[in-house]
Design a protein around this motif. Structure first.
Motif, short mmCIF file in Angstrom:
data_model
loop_
_atom_site.label_atom_id
_atom_site.label_comp_id
_atom_site.label_asym_id
_atom_site.label_seq_id
_atom_site.Cartn_x
_atom_site.Cartn_y
_atom_site.Cartn_z
N PRO A 147 0.82 -1.22 0.00
CA PRO A 147 0.00 0.00 0.00
C PRO A 147 0.85 1.27 0.00
CG PRO A 147 -0.69 -1.50 1.75
CD PRO A 147 0.53 -2.10 1.14
N GLY A 148 2.08 1.16 0.49
CA GLY A 148 3.00 2.31 0.50
C GLY A 148 3.33 2.81 -0.90
N GLN A 149 3.06 1.98 -1.91
CA GLN A 149 3.37 2.38 -3.29
C GLN A 149 2.30 3.32 -3.87
OE1 GLN A 149 3.27 -1.57 -4.91
NE2 GLN A 149 5.48 -1.90 -4.68
N ALA A 150 1.15 3.43 -3.19
CA ALA A 150 0.01 4.13 -3.79
C ALA A 150 0.32 5.60 -4.10
CB ALA A 150 -1.21 4.03 -2.88
N GLY A 151 1.08 6.25 -3.20
CA GLY A 151 1.38 7.66 -3.39
C GLY A 151 2.03 7.93 -4.74
N ALA A 152 2.90 7.00 -5.17
CA ALA A 152 3.63 7.18 -6.44
C ALA A 152 2.69 7.15 -7.64
CB ALA A 152 4.69 6.09 -6.58
N LEU A 153 1.48 6.63 -7.43
CA LEU A 153 0.56 6.47 -8.56
C LEU A 153 -0.32 7.69 -8.78
CD1 LEU A 153 0.08 3.92 -10.37
CD2 LEU A 153 1.31 3.35 -8.30
N SER A 154 -0.34 8.63 -7.80
CA SER A 154 -1.37 9.68 -7.90
C SER A 154 -1.28 10.46 -9.20
CB SER A 154 -1.40 10.57 -6.67
OG SER A 154 -0.12 10.86 -6.26
N ARG A 155 -0.10 10.67 -9.73
CA ARG A 155 -0.07 11.41 -11.00
C ARG A 155 -0.18 10.49 -12.22
NH1 ARG A 155 5.62 14.05 -12.63
NH2 ARG A 155 4.90 13.30 -14.65
N THR A 156 -0.20 9.17 -11.98
CA THR A 156 -0.32 8.21 -13.09
C THR A 156 -1.78 7.95 -13.46
OG1 THR A 156 1.56 7.12 -12.04
CG2 THR A 156 0.54 5.93 -13.86
N TRP A 157 -2.71 8.13 -12.48
CA TRP A 157 -4.11 7.75 -12.72
C TRP A 157 -4.72 8.40 -13.97
CZ3 TRP A 157 -4.25 3.60 -10.17
CH2 TRP A 157 -3.98 3.48 -8.81
N PRO A 158 -4.54 9.73 -14.19
CA PRO A 158 -5.23 10.31 -15.35
C PRO A 158 -4.80 9.67 -16.68
CG PRO A 158 -4.54 12.04 -13.85
CD PRO A 158 -3.91 10.77 -13.35
N MET A 159 -3.50 9.45 -16.85
CA MET A 159 -3.07 8.87 -18.13
C MET A 159 -3.42 7.38 -18.21
SD MET A 159 0.49 9.27 -20.16
CE MET A 159 0.79 10.98 -19.78
N LEU A 160 -3.38 6.71 -17.06
CA LEU A 160 -3.80 5.30 -17.06
C LEU A 160 -5.27 5.22 -17.45
CD1 LEU A 160 -3.39 2.29 -16.53
CD2 LEU A 160 -3.86 2.71 -14.10
N SER A 161 -6.05 6.18 -16.98
CA SER A 161 -7.47 6.20 -17.34
C SER A 161 -7.62 6.30 -18.85
CB SER A 161 -8.15 7.39 -16.64
OG SER A 161 -9.48 7.46 -17.05
N GLU A 162 -6.79 7.14 -19.46
CA GLU A 162 -6.86 7.28 -20.92
C GLU A 162 -6.53 5.95 -21.60
OE1 GLU A 162 -4.92 9.94 -24.43
OE2 GLU A 162 -4.81 10.79 -22.42
#
Ligand SMILES: Nc1ncnc2c1ncn2[C@@H]1O[C@H](COP(=O)(O)OP(=O)(O)OP(=O)(O)O)[C@@H](O)[C@H]1O
Ligand SMILES: [Mg+2]
Length: 289
Positions: free
Chosen positions: A96-111
């Motif tokens: 779960p500690g990895q989640a912070g690194a993903l916050s800026r990845t979500w928008p492009m992953l959504s695309e």
């Protein structure tokens, strides 16, 4: 095909239901395990078959390079759930500690997920974990908020028990507001009912003032197989859970099409790099490793 995100108030069966829908769909399908609290399929259903070198976490570094790198990494981190590679999994976080690194990845992953759905014809399901709120809004690191904002449908998984409905009541309104103000509209929100407990679908819909878009039977043996892996239980292929999951994928597709027609929003098109990369992936099918 729609992008459907599944969430819960608390451990209602999001992961199990998302896997059931992915395995039951008549179309090519993809499950993105995006629960910030960590993925459970790797150690459970897949019984450790997929190592930590594979999965969602590795997309964060690729995203920093650009859309094409992210699309390439996404394609190479998918794990086929069947021989033909028609059903694919993006394994979730190992920590779960990895989640912070993903916050800026979500928008492009959504695309990327929308390209998989709309251009490569996949039924896409997102395990978005439990809803975490912060001052009445979706928590920015404990929920993959951009994935929920952009999903065609957001399914709150509930059971027909008083405990489940009581917890769901507290998050339904904030979820509706969030989707109205930051997402694709409050009508993106629906319920997926796990038929445990006394409340029937119409009572659950009334209680939460939200339509039930699908229902899955309470079947501990099949659910246990999805949770823990191993050998499927006897009669698995004809099980109610698998059959109802198949029906639910059709209902979800119909609900998403209705929304699209009502709102007259066009099918989104992704960036050229993402589309090209994923089209090649779709033509090739899945591959292991
Ligand atoms: N349709 C079902 N019938 C019977 N048991 C179920 C069903 N769906 C889920 N379960 C069981 O409920 C438990 C919780 O399911 P699951 O892990 O899918 O929930 P979750 O919402 O993803 O939880 P978490 O928020 O902790 O990740 C598991 O033991 C699972 O086998
Ligand atoms: Mg889960």
């Amino acid at each position: 095909m729609p992008v459907t995100a599944l969430v819960s108030a608390k451990s209602c069966g999001v992961t199990t239901s998302a896997l059931a829908l992915t395995l039951a769909s008549k179309r090519p399908s993809l499950l993105a395990e995006c629960d910030p609290a960590g993925g459970t399929l790797r150690a459970g259903f897949l019984q450790g078959e997929v190592g930590a070198g594979q999965g969602l976490y590795h997309l964060a570094a690729a995203e920093r390079t650009g859309p094409e790198a992210l699309a390439g990494a996404f394609a190479s981190h998918l794990w086929p759930l069947d021989e033909a590679g028609h059903r694919k999994l993006l394994p979730g976080l190992t920590d779960p500690g990895q989640a912070g690194a993903l916050s800026r990845t979500w928008p492009m992953l959504s695309e990327v997920l929308h390209v998989m759905a709309e251009e490569a014809g996949h039924d896409v399901f997102i395990d978005a974990g439990r809803v975490a709120l912060e001052s009445g809004r979706l928590h920015t690191s404990l929920t993959p908020a951009p994935l929920l904002h952009q999903a065609d449908l957001v399914l709150l998984v509930v059971r027909g028990t008083e405990q489940s409905l009581t917890l769901a009541r507290h998050i339904i309104e904030p979820l509706r507001t969030e989707l109205a103000e930051r997402g694709s509209g409050m009508d993106a929100l629906g319920l997926l009912l796990i038929e445990e407990g006394p409340a029937r679908a119409h009572q659950v819909a009334d209680a939460l003032k939200t339509p039930v878009l699908g229902a899955l039977p309470f079947e501990p043996a099949v659910a246990g197989f999805y949770t823990n892996g191993g050998r499927p239980p006897r009669g698995y292929a004809r099980s109610g859970l698998l059959r109802h999951a198949r029906t639910a994928t059709e209902q979800l597709e119909a609900a998403a099409s209705r929304r699209r027609i009502q709102q007259q929003y066009p099918v989104r098109t992704g960036s050229v790099q993402i589309s090209g990369m994923l089209q090649r992936l779709a033509e090739r099918g899945g591959r292991r490793g």
